[in-house]
Motif scaffolding. Structure first.
Motif, mmCIF file in Angstrom:
data_model
loop_
_atom_site.group_PDB
_atom_site.id
_atom_site.type_symbol
_atom_site.label_atom_id
_atom_site.label_comp_id
_atom_site.label_asym_id
_atom_site.label_seq_id
_atom_site.Cartn_x
_atom_site.Cartn_y
_atom_site.Cartn_z
ATOM 1 N N VAL B 38 0.845 -1.195 0.000
ATOM 2 C CA VAL B 38 0.000 0.000 0.000
ATOM 3 C C VAL B 38 0.885 1.251 0.000
ATOM 4 C CG1 VAL B 38 -1.761 1.286 1.291
ATOM 5 C CG2 VAL B 38 -1.816 -1.234 1.239
ATOM 6 N N ARG B 39 0.561 2.168 -0.876
ATOM 7 C CA ARG B 39 1.178 3.494 -0.815
ATOM 8 C C ARG B 39 0.301 4.325 0.122
ATOM 9 N NH1 ARG B 39 -0.139 5.775 -5.659
ATOM 10 N NH2 ARG B 39 -1.762 6.824 -4.510
ATOM 11 N N VAL B 40 0.873 4.748 1.212
ATOM 12 C CA VAL B 40 0.081 5.443 2.232
ATOM 13 C C VAL B 40 0.048 6.929 1.889
ATOM 14 C CG1 VAL B 40 -0.290 5.791 4.690
ATOM 15 C CG2 VAL B 40 0.937 3.744 3.895
ATOM 16 N N ASP B 41 -1.136 7.434 1.611
ATOM 17 C CA ASP B 41 -1.258 8.828 1.198
ATOM 18 C C ASP B 41 -1.618 9.758 2.353
ATOM 19 O OD1 ASP B 41 -0.651 8.398 -1.526
ATOM 20 O OD2 ASP B 41 -2.650 7.536 -1.810
ATOM 21 N N TYR B 42 -2.372 9.241 3.314
ATOM 22 C CA TYR B 42 -2.759 10.052 4.477
ATOM 23 C C TYR B 42 -2.432 9.304 5.765
ATOM 24 C CZ TYR B 42 -5.219 13.425 1.601
ATOM 25 O OH TYR B 42 -5.513 14.402 0.699
ATOM 26 N N PHE B 43 -1.942 10.084 6.723
ATOM 27 C CA PHE B 43 -1.587 9.528 8.029
ATOM 28 C C PHE B 43 -2.461 10.176 9.090
ATOM 29 C CE2 PHE B 43 2.003 9.024 5.280
ATOM 30 C CZ PHE B 43 2.515 7.773 5.594
ATOM 31 N N SER B 44 -2.995 9.336 9.950
ATOM 32 C CA SER B 44 -3.872 9.804 11.024
ATOM 33 C C SER B 44 -3.039 10.161 12.254
ATOM 34 C CB SER B 44 -4.843 8.666 11.370
ATOM 35 O OG SER B 44 -5.588 8.979 12.507
ATOM 36 N N LEU B 45 -3.263 11.351 12.785
ATOM 37 C CA LEU B 45 -2.574 11.747 14.021
ATOM 38 C C LEU B 45 -3.582 11.683 15.160
ATOM 39 C CD1 LEU B 45 0.407 12.575 13.665
ATOM 40 C CD2 LEU B 45 -0.919 13.075 11.610
ATOM 41 N N ASN B 322 -5.352 21.767 15.505
ATOM 42 C CA ASN B 322 -6.237 21.167 14.498
ATOM 43 C C ASN B 322 -7.686 21.570 14.693
ATOM 44 O OD1 ASN B 322 -5.843 19.565 16.951
ATOM 45 N ND2 ASN B 322 -7.421 18.234 16.078
ATOM 46 N N LEU B 323 -8.386 21.689 13.594
ATOM 47 C CA LEU B 323 -9.851 21.752 13.600
ATOM 48 C C LEU B 323 -10.274 20.424 12.983
ATOM 49 C CD1 LEU B 323 -12.182 23.893 14.172
ATOM 50 C CD2 LEU B 323 -12.264 24.148 11.693
ATOM 51 N N GLY B 324 -11.037 19.636 13.731
ATOM 52 C CA GLY B 324 -11.401 18.301 13.249
ATOM 53 C C GLY B 324 -10.181 17.390 13.236
ATOM 54 N N LYS B 325 -10.146 16.544 12.236
ATOM 55 C CA LYS B 325 -9.128 15.493 12.162
ATOM 56 C C LYS B 325 -7.766 16.041 11.739
ATOM 57 C CE LYS B 325 -7.737 11.230 12.065
ATOM 58 N NZ LYS B 325 -7.881 10.325 13.225
ATOM 59 N N MET B 326 -6.727 15.679 12.453
ATOM 60 C CA MET B 326 -5.372 16.064 12.055
ATOM 61 C C MET B 326 -4.795 14.959 11.180
ATOM 62 S SD MET B 326 -2.924 18.295 12.303
ATOM 63 C CE MET B 326 -2.320 19.174 13.747
ATOM 64 N N LEU B 327 -4.392 15.343 9.974
ATOM 65 C CA LEU B 327 -3.842 14.381 9.014
ATOM 66 C C LEU B 327 -2.539 14.913 8.432
ATOM 67 C CD1 LEU B 327 -7.065 13.566 6.916
ATOM 68 C CD2 LEU B 327 -5.982 12.074 8.623
ATOM 69 N N VAL B 328 -1.699 14.009 8.037
ATOM 70 C CA VAL B 328 -0.544 14.377 7.216
ATOM 71 C C VAL B 328 -0.746 13.757 5.837
ATOM 72 C CG1 VAL B 328 1.912 13.862 6.816
ATOM 73 C CG2 VAL B 328 1.165 14.834 8.999
ATOM 74 N N HIS B 329 -0.541 14.571 4.833
ATOM 75 C CA HIS B 329 -0.642 14.098 3.456
ATOM 76 C C HIS B 329 0.771 13.861 2.930
ATOM 77 C CE1 HIS B 329 -1.477 15.016 -1.018
ATOM 78 N NE2 HIS B 329 -1.824 13.773 -0.759
ATOM 79 N N ARG B 330 1.005 12.641 2.526
ATOM 80 C CA ARG B 330 2.295 12.287 1.957
ATOM 81 C C ARG B 330 2.503 13.042 0.641
ATOM 82 N NH1 ARG B 330 4.398 9.146 -1.941
ATOM 83 N NH2 ARG B 330 2.291 9.000 -2.750
#
Lengths: 333, 333
Positions: B38-45, B322-330
């Motif tokens: 899997v190529r991980v595009d979004y990471f959940s913080l 963060n507002l709502g979900k904190m994500l990192v986009h690869r």
């Protein structure tokens, strides 16, 4: 014939003092239409009384200065204007700290004629009912569960622990002093007991509950609650029945710092007030009476003789001087 | 093509630091029999990550130094030796902090092809599921209940509050800052919001929950938990979902000093771990997806661009940026 009464004289600060009460004498009440007069022979001493003396509305209205001190008791109908309750009937109710009380039949429980009043007051009284509903409704014991009880040699804890044994659980009690601990193990059939005055509770809880605590029946609060929270099994139930370590403290008390273990153990901590179960008291009393008559519930009463010693009996309760139920037996002045 | 990874470099002390992680490059894994890459595009913080970095076994095994940092993500299958998951399938899973991950199909959730990955990660991800099961299974909302949510502008709190509204409850949120509070009320439909940075929470909770709190959905712990406990309605449920105010503190933290109000209010405080609901995730996801598609769930994602910014994104989460979900986009290096 006079009616002695203890009135609330002062709000307690720290441990209750005898001067928080005032002894007065008045006339014995007369039965009105539909009511009865009860001679109160036994008075129940309960940790919750400390809160009733304070000026805060929790689950009962606060007493005012000069009110008769609130409390449960048991005795005999000596005058009756009610066909339901003839003279000589043995009853329990919230009579307050007075030798004679006017009462309405619907507020009274009729006690078995063949059991000593003191037994009815302990096993079948409010503390027995507290143990019954707290353990069964809040604790939800399952066979094989490990149950830890604090204040285990008290009126509620000693019954709760035995009921847990009857439900097929392994029961560990915490109490103060070797005599109480021996009573728990050798008389009541607890699987083990921890003497918090002589042993390290943390070490002993870990040793005696190696797979964790499924039900913690708490009568004391404070550090012991924290130790229990640190040793919960998965899906544990923490029954907050009382917190006697808190009642005579002033100022802000620390909370249970290990509360977050409720998350890691997927556990619940729940409080209750036995008075909510009033509609089910008859059910609880008959279950307790059946266990008692079958010889499966042992009990002890610590009886202090003399109405005038009610204040010191309450103080003795907070000092842990009771084994089982603390009662005062009225003696004629 | 390289695979960047963040490894655990140090146990955190206090707030997480970027130096607690080490960025390395390795080879992209190859699909083995039955597995996919899997190529991980979004990471959940997620706040829980702080605990995963520590050396204690709570509900997951502690990471060792040099392990890939644990974490959830979403992306696309780029190589497959599994008939179940062809190339191009969008999936979510516990990939850890790496750009490419080898995974077994049974550990992955297939995501809707027509929803943005970021949406799937917030509403349909672990935080949405946490809100769903925490509110419904532990909180047990009833129409007309007053629900107080802390961390209300976070990924879990914002969904929990909206789900409570959908269940017919009155919902008050607590968040830090005017912007978050406006979002709660004007975008998400909360009945009211309290800005803990600018307002006196105790006063506002009393004002906004005059009949008491039926459900307190707690993400923060600390003083706000104590204020909630002081304001419970009868038979209240306190859902301990998180305690972000605790996670970066060292030493012993005070417990909730008002815990004894659980007795006076006949209330319960209960913890849970969403991973226990894994067998019911599909049920939760489809319920959440239905609400989302019906336009009844609003959501926000705070997306930080660049794989290499994962550590700072985690720090920003703990700072409430963060507002709502904190994500990192690869983004490709």
């Amino acid at each position: 014939m006079k009616n002695r009464q203890f009135l609330l004289n002062a709000r307690p600060e720290g441990l209750v003092k005898t001067s928080d009460f005032r002894l007065v004498e008045g006339a014995v009440p007369e039965a009105q239409d539909g009511t009865v007069v009860v001679r109160v022979d036994y008075f129940s001493l309960d940790p919750a009384m400390r809160g009733w003396m304070e000026n805060r509305a929790d689950y009962v209205a606060p007493l005012a200065f000069g009110d008769v001190m609130r409390g449960g008791g048991a005795g005999e109908v000596i005058a009756s204007r009610s066909a339901q309750l003839p003279i000589g009937t043995r009853v329990a109710g919230q009579f307050g700290w007075q030798e004679y009380a006017l009462a309405q039949p619907e507020h009274l429980a009729v006690l078995p004629a063949d059991l000593p009043l003191a037994t009815s007051m302990s096993v079948l009284g409010i503390t027995g009912l507290t143990a019954w509903f707290g353990l069964h409704d809040i604790g939800q014991p399952k066979p094989g569960n490990t149950v830890l009880v604090s204040g285990a040699a008290g009126a509620t804890g000693s019954i709760a622990g035995q009921l847990a044994r009857i439900a097929g659980c392994r029961v560990v009690g915490i109490a103060g002093g070797a005599r109480k601990c021996e009573w728990l193990v050798h008389e009541l059939g607890f699987d083990a007991a921890i003497d918090y005055k002589a042993q390290d509770v943390k070490t002993e809880v870990r040793r005696l509950c190696p797979a964790g605590i499924d039900i913690y029946f708490d009568n004391v609060g404070g550090e012991i609650l924290d130790i229990a929270l640190a040793n919960l099994a998965m899906n544990a139930r923490v029954v907050i029945c009382g917190g006697i370590s808190r009642y005579n403290e002033t100022g802000e008390l620390p909370g249970p710092k290990n509360y977050f273990n409720l998350v890691f153990r997927r556990a619940r901590m729940e409080g209750f007030i036995v008075l909510d179960y009033a509609p089910r008291f008859a059910e609880g009393r008959s279950a307790l009476e059946a266990e008692l008559r079958a010889g499966r519930l042992r009990h002890a009463e610590t009886v202090i003789e003399g109405f005038e010693r009610l204040p010191e009996a309450l103080i003795a309760l907070f000092r842990g001087e009771n084994l089982g139920k603390m009662l005062v037996h009225r003696q004629p002045a």
